[in-house]
Design a protein around this motif. Structure first.
Motif, short mmCIF file in Angstrom:
data_model
loop_
_atom_site.label_atom_id
_atom_site.label_comp_id
_atom_site.label_asym_id
_atom_site.label_seq_id
_atom_site.Cartn_x
_atom_site.Cartn_y
_atom_site.Cartn_z
N MET A 140 -0.46 6.14 10.47
CA MET A 140 -0.63 4.67 10.57
C MET A 140 0.14 4.06 9.41
SD MET A 140 -4.59 3.91 9.58
CE MET A 140 -5.42 4.73 8.23
N ILE A 141 0.61 2.85 9.63
CA ILE A 141 1.44 2.21 8.60
C ILE A 141 0.55 1.38 7.70
CG2 ILE A 141 3.33 0.59 8.20
CD1 ILE A 141 4.46 1.48 10.94
N MET A 142 0.48 1.82 6.45
CA MET A 142 -0.32 1.09 5.47
C MET A 142 0.50 -0.11 5.01
SD MET A 142 -2.96 2.93 5.49
CE MET A 142 -3.89 2.17 4.17
N LEU A 143 -0.04 -1.31 5.10
CA LEU A 143 0.74 -2.51 4.82
C LEU A 143 0.55 -3.00 3.38
CD1 LEU A 143 0.14 -4.23 8.25
CD2 LEU A 143 2.21 -3.06 7.51
N TYR A 144 -0.58 -3.61 3.12
CA TYR A 144 -0.79 -4.04 1.73
C TYR A 144 -2.27 -4.16 1.42
CZ TYR A 144 -1.52 -8.81 3.53
OH TYR A 144 -1.98 -9.92 4.21
N THR A 145 -2.55 -4.10 0.13
CA THR A 145 -3.92 -4.19 -0.36
C THR A 145 -4.09 -5.52 -1.06
OG1 THR A 145 -3.97 -1.81 -0.71
CG2 THR A 145 -5.61 -3.11 -1.89
N ASN A 146 -5.02 -6.30 -0.57
CA ASN A 146 -5.27 -7.62 -1.15
C ASN A 146 -5.91 -7.51 -2.52
OD1 ASN A 146 -4.46 -9.84 0.37
ND2 ASN A 146 -6.01 -9.40 1.90
N GLN A 147 -5.71 -8.54 -3.29
CA GLN A 147 -6.47 -8.68 -4.53
C GLN A 147 -7.59 -9.68 -4.25
OE1 GLN A 147 -4.42 -9.58 -8.44
NE2 GLN A 147 -5.50 -11.51 -8.12
N ASP A 148 -8.79 -9.36 -4.69
CA ASP A 148 -9.89 -10.32 -4.55
C ASP A 148 -9.90 -11.25 -5.76
OD1 ASP A 148 -10.86 -9.45 -2.12
OD2 ASP A 148 -12.11 -7.90 -3.02
N ASN A 149 -10.06 -12.53 -5.51
CA ASN A 149 -10.17 -13.50 -6.60
C ASN A 149 -11.52 -14.21 -6.46
OD1 ASN A 149 -7.36 -13.13 -7.44
ND2 ASN A 149 -6.86 -14.18 -5.54
N PHE A 150 -12.51 -13.61 -7.06
CA PHE A 150 -13.85 -14.21 -6.95
C PHE A 150 -14.03 -15.31 -8.00
CE2 PHE A 150 -14.74 -10.21 -4.76
CZ PHE A 150 -15.42 -10.69 -3.67
N VAL A 151 -14.64 -16.38 -7.56
CA VAL A 151 -14.91 -17.50 -8.47
C VAL A 151 -16.39 -17.85 -8.36
CG1 VAL A 151 -14.33 -19.88 -9.09
CG2 VAL A 151 -12.59 -18.41 -8.10
N TYR A 152 -17.02 -18.06 -9.51
CA TYR A 152 -18.41 -18.53 -9.50
C TYR A 152 -18.66 -19.38 -10.73
CZ TYR A 152 -18.99 -14.33 -12.47
OH TYR A 152 -18.85 -13.37 -13.44
N ARG A 153 -19.78 -20.07 -10.69
CA ARG A 153 -20.16 -20.90 -11.85
C ARG A 153 -21.14 -20.08 -12.68
NH1 ARG A 153 -20.00 -24.18 -7.41
NH2 ARG A 153 -18.67 -26.02 -7.57
N SER B 102 0.82 -1.21 0.00
CA SER B 102 0.00 0.00 0.00
C SER B 102 0.85 1.26 0.00
CB SER B 102 -0.90 0.02 1.24
OG SER B 102 -1.76 -1.07 1.23
N SER B 103 0.23 2.31 -0.46
CA SER B 103 0.90 3.62 -0.42
C SER B 103 0.77 4.18 1.00
CB SER B 103 0.21 4.57 -1.40
OG SER B 103 0.55 5.90 -1.09
N MET B 104 1.84 4.76 1.48
CA MET B 104 1.80 5.34 2.83
C MET B 104 0.94 6.61 2.84
SD MET B 104 2.91 3.92 5.51
CE MET B 104 4.35 2.94 5.18
N GLY B 105 0.60 7.09 1.66
CA GLY B 105 -0.29 8.27 1.57
C GLY B 105 -1.75 7.87 1.52
N TYR B 106 -2.05 6.62 1.73
CA TYR B 106 -3.38 6.03 1.85
C TYR B 106 -4.07 5.79 0.50
CZ TYR B 106 -7.83 4.74 3.95
OH TYR B 106 -8.94 4.05 4.34
N VAL B 107 -4.02 6.74 -0.42
CA VAL B 107 -4.76 6.59 -1.68
C VAL B 107 -4.18 5.39 -2.45
CG1 VAL B 107 -5.33 7.69 -3.89
CG2 VAL B 107 -5.22 9.05 -1.79
N PRO B 108 -5.05 4.44 -2.88
CA PRO B 108 -4.54 3.25 -3.56
C PRO B 108 -3.78 3.60 -4.84
CG PRO B 108 -6.86 3.00 -3.01
CD PRO B 108 -6.52 4.41 -2.72
N LYS B 109 -2.83 2.76 -5.16
CA LYS B 109 -2.00 3.02 -6.34
C LYS B 109 -2.81 2.90 -7.64
CE LYS B 109 2.23 1.59 -4.06
NZ LYS B 109 3.22 0.53 -3.85
N THR B 110 -3.96 2.26 -7.58
CA THR B 110 -4.79 2.13 -8.78
C THR B 110 -5.65 3.36 -9.01
OG1 THR B 110 -6.38 0.99 -7.37
CG2 THR B 110 -4.96 -0.39 -8.73
N SER B 111 -5.69 4.26 -8.04
CA SER B 111 -6.55 5.44 -8.15
C SER B 111 -5.86 6.52 -8.99
CB SER B 111 -6.85 5.99 -6.75
OG SER B 111 -7.42 7.26 -6.84
#
Lengths: 548, 258
Positions: free
Chosen positions: A507-520, A346-355
């Motif tokens: 606060m120390i921003m650590l990491y942002t998970n990726q969601d891996n959704f699976v469905y039929r 994560s970015s220590m500036g809070y805003v996600p890197k994808t933004s």
């Protein structure tokens, strides 16, 4: 000799029995799930005609049910649901708002159109005329007017209408049966989303309720959404919603939605007990390349973060200690080991890197134990780290502990139930605290809520809970960006805020998970992600047939 | 020497050597995540990259000593109460046996979970809780034996000669009770290790410990572990080690009993 053989046989049998438990559970549950439970769910995905036809056919043929992993997230009304996503989304399915959120932004919903006057302070919403409450009463502008009045004195769990302790709605005027004008106190970039996201309440129910938090009568969940609640068991964490046939808007995509407790979500999905699962990176190969499954990889807009109590722990007031900890934690290793690579530091500036609002120029805090040690200047510290009791949280705490020990900071891990941990965020009963929290999608005004001393739109994390952090420049920038309508100018302000926040490390921003959704897809393929929130099962539009 | 005794000795010696040489490999990241068994990591690594063999050696000692301390405490408490109850008799006997009945009658696992929740999930609290729940069985057995022994003439003569209670207990009661106490100790040790492992497996133990139960818990909590190859070394190693330990203690108690 015979004793040895017996011993060997006993060990082998026990081991096989234990390991085979899962498989036998598979078989049992698979048998139990079929055939009546193995209902075929069909619906929509796009405006594609064939897909829509399938959906309507399925609705006509057999009862269609979406089943999801569940737990108790509170009574789903605006005053009693739990703050986190699962609680919020269940409430939002029952209660409509003036605007809804899709993959690109805000779309008309209960308000079929809206208009903002040139001053930016009057919002006119024209309501749909055929909306009804779940008890059959028509929904009118009076309900909307009542809602804005009621929330002024009765704060809902998600409190979007208060900024800095001031209620942003000055007055609400009903200009005709279906139109209302909302006057706000000041121009703010977030006014439309704040007003549009408010969950409208039925006046005929709530006008007699003085204490909404204590109110749990059967009509306490009557909303105007596409589904109504028919079953709620807080002990088991079970919910059942059924399609509201008289719904004014897009048709409910299935006959019912059920949330059920499951012991292992992967096994439950494999056994078709639930329709959707978020899997770890290790399991992706199992589903990728198999036509029976659809895999959706999405940024989660959630981040693990290490909060620091700067009010009660004098050592944490020193910025060099906080920076040393930020440099001393190998966040890349956390991503590799805990998230199995399916995450981003994560970015220590809070805003996600994808933004698009992300400032890439700020300090990245790459792992540097030597620099961390030099920042501490030979001082040693000891902190208590409060964490939830999920395996990933405990493991995360363990790795952080190991990293911090290398730079002279010893840590005692205290693992508690997640609700206790969330409560500690509010009460401040912690020194260091580990939490995974969301609300990082969409407009970067969340910086104001968290760092800018403003009231928060979620009770889970807010400025008041960043214990002891106060930076006047950040607070001023937070207000300025909210009132700056020019996007480029606002971008500069947001970038500056991130830079200051990254330097302060509140606060120390650590990491942002990726969601891996699976469905039929053959069961149900109507899952959508919002532009600001990627959890497919949290999106109301996932449960309705989209209008072409 | 019988194989189960060798196994028990290996656990204790390995733990002692590992601890004496300041082993920290059970809590240090020494490899990549989920490495399969190799020469560097004979039993592979877990998801954090921590060596599983080191965890197994540390966890073995953790379990054995937890068993020794909790069973030792329970045996001590149980024998004192059993002797007092049997020797003094009367209202004290009724009261102590009623306490035994109450504790024995309660569902042990639920009580363990409740007490664990109140006292916390530390090593010490686990020992205290296990000891508190285990002593009644010993007390009952010892009481029955004391009732039998105290009818012997030499006990009556000792009393008439004015021998102090302490001396009567240590000189006349404890020697014949010794085999019984040893047996009770071994059985309770096995039971304590099982209960700790059960608690840890359920996620109610100390989450940062590396006991075998907690190793199982963490492996089982890995999402979809059965659909990955990792269970082969991460799950199987502590499972077999634990099963062997319980069986070894059972065989040991059987040998003593015979």
């Amino acid at each position: 000799m015979s004793k040895k053989i017996t011993l060997f046989l006993i060990i082998s049998c026990l081991s096989i029995l234990f390991i085979g438990c899962a498989q036998s559970a598979d078989d049992n549950t698979a048998n139990a799930a079929s055939p009546e439970n193995n209902t075929e769910v069909e619906s929509q995905q796009t405006a594609d005609e064939s897909s829509e036809n399938n959906a309507s056919n399925a609705l006509e043929d057999t009862p269609t049910v979406i089943r999801l992993e569940g737990s108790d997230t509170g009574l789903p009304n605006p005053f009693k649901h739990l703050t986190r996503g699962p609680g919020m989304s269940k409430m939002q399915i029952l209660y409509d708002s003036l605007l809804e959120i899709d993959a690109d932004g805000y779309i008309p919903w209960l308000a079929e159109s809206y208009h903002i006057d040139e001053t930016g302070k009057i919002f006119t919403f024209k309501l749909v005329e055929n909306a009804k409450w779940h008890d059959g009463t028509p929904l009118t502008a009076e309900d909307v007017l009542f809602t804005f009045e009621y929330y002024k004195t009765h704060t809902p769990v998600v409190d979007n209408l208060n900024i800095d302790g001031t209620y942003i709605v000055e007055s609400v005027v009903q200009s005709d049966t279906w139109t209302i004008d909302i006057h706000v106190s000041q121009v703010d970039n977030t006014n439309l989303s704040r007003l549009g996201g408010v969950r409208i309440l039925p006046k005929h129910i709530w006008e007699t309720v003085d204490d909404p938090i204590a109110y749990d009568a059967p009509d306490a969940t009557i909303g105007s959404g596409p589904y109504y609640m028919t079953h709620y068991d807080p002990v088991k964490g079970e919910y059942r919603y059924e399609a509201f046939d008289a719904y004014w808007g897009p048709a409910p995509a299935v006959d019912a939605i059920e949330w059920l407790p499951v012991s292992d979500s992967i096994l439950a999905f494999e056994n078709s007990e639930i329709s959707l699962v978020n899997v770890s990176a290790d399991l992706l190969t199992r589903y990728e390349g198999d036509d029976a499954f659809v895999v959706r990889k999405l940024p989660s807009f959630h981040a693990y973060r290490l909060m620091m109590n700067m009010t009660d722990v004098p050592a944490l007031e020193a910025v060099n200690v906080r920076q040393a900890m930020a440099y001393g934690i190998d966040r890349e290793a956390l991503v590799a080991k805990i998230a199995r690579g399916a995450a981003e530091v994560s970015s220590m500036g809070y805003v996600p890197k994808t933004s698009k609002w992300y400032n890439p120029e700020i300090e990245a805090y790459a792992f540097d134990a030597a620099h961390a040690k030099s920042l501490l200047d030979g001082q040693t510290y000891h902190f208590r780290l409060l964490t939830g009791n999920t395996p990933s949280e405990v493991k995360l705490a363990e790795l952080i502990k190991l990293d911090l020990e290398q730079i002279g900071i010893t840590v005692a891990i205290e693992s508690v139930e997640s609700k206790t941990r969330d409560e500690a965020i509010k009460t401040g009963d912690y020194e260091l605290l580990l939490v995974n929290s969301g609300g990082m999608g969409g407009d970067p005004d969340y910086l104001r809520s968290i760092y800018g001393n403003a009231s928060a739109n979620t009770a889970a994390l807010s400025a008041s809970t960043l214990k002891g952090y106060q930076n006047e420049t950040v607070a001023e920038l937070a207000i300025e960006q909210a009132h700056t309508l020019d996007e480029n100018q606002r971008m500069t302000l947001i970038h500056e805020m991130q830079s200051l926040i990254a330097t302060d490390v509140p606060m120390i921003m650590l990491y942002t998970n990726q969601d891996n959704f699976v469905y039929r897809a053959s069961e149900y393929d109507g899952w959508y992600a919002r532009f600001d929130h990627s959890k497919l099962d949290h999106n109301k539009l996932s449960y309705v047939v989209p209008t072409p | 020497m019988k194989s189960y005794k060798i196994y028990l000795a290996i656990i204790i010696i390995a733990f002692a050597v590992y601890t004496l040489f300041g082993g920290t490999a059970h809590q240090a990241v020494s490899g990549a995540s989920l490495e399969s068994p190799s020469l560097t990591h004979p039993l592979g690594t877990d998801d954090l990259g921590i060596d599983i063999l080191a965890q197994l050696i540390h966890g073995g000692g953790y379990s054995i000593f937890l068993g020794i301390f909790s069973a030792g405490s329970a045996t001590f408490i149980g024998s004192i109460i059993g002797i007092i109850s049997g020797y003094i008799g009367g209202k004290i006997d009724h009261f102590l046996m009623a306490v035994c009945d109450i504790i024995t009658g309660m569902p042990q696992m639920i009580l363990l979970i409740l007490l664990g929740a109140f006292l916390g999930a530390s090593y010490l609290s686990m020992i205290i809780v296990l000891a508190m729940l285990s002593w009644p069985q010993t007390a009952r057995t010892i009481r029955a034996r004391v009732l039998f022994i105290k009818e012997h003439d030499y006990i009556r003569y000792s009393k008439q000669m004015g021998t102090p209670l302490y001396a009567i207990i240590t000189r006349h009661f404890l020697p014949p009770l010794k085999p019984l106490l040893t047996l009770a100790f071994i059985k309770m040790m096995s039971r304590s290790i099982m209960m700790e492992a059960s608690l840890a497996y359920l996620g109610l133990g100390d989450p940062t410990s590396k006991s075998w139960g907690m190793m199982l818990n963490k492996a089982m909590a890995f999402p979809g572990i059965y659909f990955t190859p990792y269970w082969k070394w991460w799950l199987t190693a502590p499972l077999i080690a634990l099963v062997c330990l319980i069986l070894s203690l059972m065989l040991l108690s059987k040998e003593i009993e015979v």
